[in-house]
Design a protein around this motif. Structure first.
Motif, PDB file in Angstrom:
ATOM      1  N   ALA A 248       0.841  -1.090   0.211  1.00 27.85           N
ATOM      2  CA  ALA A 248       0.023   0.065  -0.123  1.00 27.85           C
ATOM      3  C   ALA A 248       0.866   1.261  -0.081  1.00 27.85           C
ATOM      4  N   SER A 249       1.960   1.355   0.755  1.00 28.97           N
ATOM      5  CA  SER A 249       2.935   2.702   1.117  1.00 28.97           C
ATOM      6  C   SER A 249       3.547   2.620  -0.391  1.00 28.97           C
ATOM      7  N   ALA A 250       3.936   1.468  -0.666  1.00 28.06           N
ATOM      8  CA  ALA A 250       4.867   1.473  -1.929  1.00 28.06           C
ATOM      9  C   ALA A 250       3.983   2.044  -3.159  1.00 28.06           C
ATOM     10  N   ALA A 251       2.685   1.786  -3.211  1.00 32.09           N
ATOM     11  CA  ALA A 251       2.129   2.264  -4.366  1.00 32.09           C
ATOM     12  C   ALA A 251       1.823   3.658  -4.354  1.00 32.09           C
ATOM     13  N   VAL A 252       1.669   4.267  -3.032  1.00 28.60           N
ATOM     14  CA  VAL A 252       1.361   5.484  -2.851  1.00 28.60           C
ATOM     15  C   VAL A 252       2.937   6.373  -2.901  1.00 28.60           C
ATOM     16  N   ALA A 253       3.782   5.818  -2.569  1.00 29.34           N
ATOM     17  CA  ALA A 253       5.307   6.501  -2.899  1.00 29.34           C
ATOM     18  C   ALA A 253       5.334   6.478  -4.417  1.00 29.34           C
ATOM     19  N   LEU A 254       5.227   5.205  -5.075  1.00 33.40           N
ATOM     20  CA  LEU A 254       5.295   5.476  -6.767  1.00 33.40           C
ATOM     21  C   LEU A 254       4.683   6.505  -7.292  1.00 33.40           C
ATOM     22  N   PHE A 255       3.370   6.646  -6.646  1.00 34.42           N
ATOM     23  CA  PHE A 255       2.364   7.918  -7.470  1.00 34.42           C
ATOM     24  C   PHE A 255       2.882   9.155  -6.953  1.00 34.42           C
ATOM     25  N   ALA A 256       3.631   9.187  -5.967  1.00 32.22           N
ATOM     26  CA  ALA A 256       4.114  10.608  -5.599  1.00 32.22           C
ATOM     27  C   ALA A 256       5.398  10.777  -6.445  1.00 32.22           C
ATOM     28  N   LEU A 257       6.102  10.050  -6.595  1.00 29.61           N
ATOM     29  CA  LEU A 257       7.487   9.981  -7.464  1.00 29.61           C
ATOM     30  C   LEU A 257       7.314  10.506  -8.671  1.00 29.61           C
ATOM     31  N   THR A 258       6.022   9.669  -9.425  1.00 28.98           N
ATOM     32  CA  THR A 258       5.793   9.897 -10.504  1.00 28.98           C
ATOM     33  C   THR A 258       5.260  11.263 -11.101  1.00 28.98           C
ATOM     34  N   ILE A 259       4.265  11.783 -10.146  1.00 32.20           N
ATOM     35  CA  ILE A 259       3.630  12.881 -10.325  1.00 32.20           C
ATOM     36  C   ILE A 259       4.527  14.227 -10.200  1.00 32.20           C
ATOM     37  N   ALA A 260       5.484  13.874  -9.341  1.00 38.31           N
ATOM     38  CA  ALA A 260       6.676  15.031  -9.027  1.00 38.31           C
ATOM     39  C   ALA A 260       7.706  15.034 -10.065  1.00 38.31           C
ATOM     40  N   GLN A 261       7.604  13.780 -10.796  1.00 37.05           N
ATOM     41  CA  GLN A 261       8.642  13.564 -11.919  1.00 37.05           C
ATOM     42  C   GLN A 261       8.109  14.527 -13.210  1.00 37.05           C
ATOM     43  N   LEU A 262       6.638  14.329 -13.346  1.00 35.93           N
ATOM     44  CA  LEU A 262       6.214  15.224 -14.251  1.00 35.93           C
ATOM     45  C   LEU A 262       6.407  16.848 -14.323  1.00 35.93           C
ATOM     46  N   ALA A 263       6.303  17.242 -12.745  1.00 35.24           N
ATOM     47  CA  ALA A 263       6.315  18.513 -12.345  1.00 35.24           C
ATOM     48  C   ALA A 263       7.742  19.017 -12.648  1.00 35.24           C
ATOM     49  N   GLY A 264       8.706  18.229 -12.322  1.00 37.01           N
ATOM     50  CA  GLY A 264       9.940  18.602 -12.486  1.00 37.01           C
ATOM     51  C   GLY A 264      10.387  18.747 -13.934  1.00 37.01           C
ATOM     52  N   ARG A 265      10.097  17.772 -15.139  1.00 39.31           N
ATOM     53  CA  ARG A 265      10.338  17.918 -16.520  1.00 39.31           C
ATOM     54  C   ARG A 265       9.435  19.415 -16.932  1.00 39.31           C
ATOM     55  N   ALA A 266       8.487  19.469 -16.514  1.00 40.78           N
ATOM     56  CA  ALA A 266       7.802  20.731 -17.002  1.00 40.78           C
ATOM     57  C   ALA A 266       8.351  22.043 -16.687  1.00 40.78           C
ATOM     58  N   ALA A 267       8.644  22.063 -15.292  1.00 37.97           N
ATOM     59  CA  ALA A 267       9.348  23.274 -14.522  1.00 37.97           C
ATOM     60  C   ALA A 267      10.691  23.299 -15.272  1.00 37.97           C
ATOM     61  N   SER A 268      11.527  22.341 -15.467  1.00 41.04           N
ATOM     62  CA  SER A 268      13.005  22.711 -16.081  1.00 41.04           C
ATOM     63  C   SER A 268      12.747  23.188 -17.442  1.00 41.04           C
ATOM     64  N   GLY A 269      12.023  22.517 -18.310  1.00 39.20           N
ATOM     65  CA  GLY A 269      11.724  23.193 -19.712  1.00 39.20           C
ATOM     66  C   GLY A 269      11.251  24.426 -19.649  1.00 39.20           C
ATOM     67  N   GLU A 270      10.483  24.862 -18.814  1.00 40.02           N
ATOM     68  CA  GLU A 270      10.007  26.270 -18.638  1.00 40.02           C
ATOM     69  C   GLU A 270      11.170  27.327 -18.131  1.00 40.02           C
ATOM     70  N   LEU A 271      11.789  26.765 -17.154  1.00 42.83           N
ATOM     71  CA  LEU A 271      13.016  27.746 -16.656  1.00 42.83           C
ATOM     72  C   LEU A 271      13.904  27.822 -17.710  1.00 42.83           C
ATOM     73  N   GLY A 272      14.123  26.687 -18.399  1.00 46.26           N
ATOM     74  CA  GLY A 272      15.436  26.812 -19.548  1.00 46.26           C
ATOM     75  C   GLY A 272      15.179  27.687 -20.411  1.00 46.26           C
ATOM     76  N   ASP A 273      13.701  27.665 -21.286  1.00 52.15           N
ATOM     77  CA  ASP A 273      13.312  28.553 -22.175  1.00 52.15           C
ATOM     78  C   ASP A 273      13.076  29.902 -22.077  1.00 52.15           C
ATOM     79  N   ARG A 274      12.401  30.194 -20.845  1.00 52.66           N
ATOM     80  CA  ARG A 274      11.973  31.452 -20.411  1.00 52.66           C
ATOM     81  C   ARG A 274      12.832  32.170 -19.952  1.00 52.66           C
ATOM     82  N   PHE A 275      13.933  31.423 -18.833  1.00 51.58           N
ATOM     83  CA  PHE A 275      14.720  32.374 -18.346  1.00 51.58           C
ATOM     84  C   PHE A 275      16.338  31.987 -18.695  1.00 51.58           C
ATOM     85  N   GLY A 276      16.448  31.029 -19.818  1.00 59.91           N
ATOM     86  CA  GLY A 276      17.749  30.924 -20.013  1.00 59.91           C
ATOM     87  C   GLY A 276      18.656  29.944 -19.194  1.00 59.91           C
ATOM     88  N   LEU A 277      17.884  29.233 -18.322  1.00 64.58           N
ATOM     89  CA  LEU A 277      18.673  28.498 -17.502  1.00 64.58           C
ATOM     90  C   LEU A 277      19.141  27.170 -17.848  1.00 64.58           C
TER      91      LEU A 277
END
Length: 400
Positions: A248-277
């Protein structure tokens, strides 16, 4: 990014990665059901990733030979069809050969998909495009990494394994919207009697073409090493969590890891293109990943589920940002017409790291326990900080 070919790539990615994500955390469970210990069960993922990495090295040549559309179709077939054999037996004598063939298909899919994303958009929005592509990769994982573990306990192995076989085949209709070959952004198309109006810039001998070997080892070494280590940490975590015994906790942890991974990829692309980072996100993201692995280790050591979930979320956030930033850095350093080579380099790091991490952390789990496996993942990310690509290269794609 609203063109039919780009949307077709996203649709095909959703389906194909669905099959990958569904079976990734449960195949070690299937091997364990056949009597394999934690180390051997985790090695199924390692073998899958080893085959993936070897096949990725040849994908640039495959793209030049058959084109993007045919390569994607071959990859989807190889990833999906062999999985239909898995319900016959959990024996390693079956699961290992199936893992090899599926790994080859996955290698073709990953390199071809990322290469298409780079070639279909202008360089000024490449960070955002790779971020969107990352979301298409991550959404199936968000649902199916967690859902696979849940379905395994509720519906049984046969249903899960067969669905994992069918999903990659659903990518085939979307591939019909793709041209056989794609002109990289920044290169002029040259009609060809054999291939029609779409020709690839990779290996093109006409003026303006590019040598796919143009991405030098010195230029690629930093992003490659960072991606390797970070993927080993995250991939190992994904494999180890279901083997800890707390489903049960493994399933929740995998969900947290994956949704945060999506946020990390999107934020990195936005920071790179918009702010030259672009190129400057990797270091802080590695630090976040290391903190997440350490947090998860502490949670496992104390038996505190919410701390494990928090740590998994931080791992996903950092890992997603590292993925996007290192991929864009490699595309920049490769230059126009070399996206297949850059994609191959990046994907070998990603998948070799996932395989090494799955095998190594499973072995640590069996020898010393789950907290130590996460502690090893944290230490790897700290050590990789010295190789982080801190800057974006514009003027000389072959420079370091």
């Amino acid at each position: 990014m609203r063109s039919a070919p780009f949307l077709a790539v996203l649709a095909a990615t959703l389906a194909a990665f669905g099959g990958y994500a569904l079976l990734l955390p449960v195949l070690p469970l299937w091997a364990a059901a056949g009597g394999s210990g934690p180390g051997l069960a985790g090695s199924v993922t390692g073998v899958f990733m080893a085959a993936t990495v070897v096949s990725q090295l040849g994908v640039p040549a495959l793209l030049r030979a058959v084109g993007h559309r045919a390569a994607l179709a071959l990859g989807a077939l190889a990833l999906g069809l062999p999985a239909a054999l898995l319900p016959l037996s959990p024996s390693l004598a079956l699961t290992m050969p199936v893992a090899v063939v599926r790994g080859i298909g996955f290698g073709v899919l990953t390199v071809t998909g990322a290469s298409l994303v780079s070639d279909l958009v202008p360089a000024r929005i490449r960070g955002r495009a790779t971020g969107v592509y990352g979301i298409a990769i991550g959404l199936p994982q968000l649902v199916l990494l967690t859902g696979g573990v849940w379905a395994w306990s509720r519906l049984g192995p046969t249903t899960v394994l067969l669905v994992g076989a069918v999903l990659p085949l659903l990518a085939l209709p979307a591939m019909l919207l793709l041209p056989r070959r794609v002109v990289p952004a920044g290169l002029d198309p040259a009609p060809d009697a054999t291939n029609g109006p779409f020709v690839t810039g990779e290996g093109d001998e006409r003026p303006g073409g590019a040598d796919p070997a143009g991405l030098r080892a010195r230029s690629a070494a930093g992003p490659w090493l960072v991606m390797l280590v970070c993927a080993a940490s995250a991939g190992g975590v994904i494999t180890v969590l279901p083997l800890t015994g707390a489903s049960a906790s493994a399933a929740v942890a995998l969900f947290a890891l994956t949704i945060a991974q999506l946020a990390g990829r999107a934020a990195s692309g936005e920071l790179g293109d918009r702010f030259g980072l672009a190129g400057r996100v990797t270091g802080p993201a590695l630090a976040i990943t290391a903190v997440g692995a350490g947090t998860a280790a502490a949670g496992l050591g104390t038996g505190t589920s919410w701390v494990v979930v928090l740590g998994a979320g931080l791992i996903g956030l950092g890992f997603g940002a590292v993925q996007n930033d290192t991929l864009v850095t490699l595309f920049d350093r490769a230059g126009p017409g070399r996206s297949g080579t850059a994609s191959s380099v990046w994907n070998t790091a990603y998948d070799a790291g996932t395989g090494v991490g799955a095998t190594a952390l499973s072995a640590v789990l069996g020898a010393a326990g789950a907290p130590w496996s996460f502690a090893v993942a944290a230490a790897g990310c700290v050590l990789a900080l010295g190789a982080a690509p801190w800057r974006r290269v514009h003027d000389d794609p072959a420079s370091g």
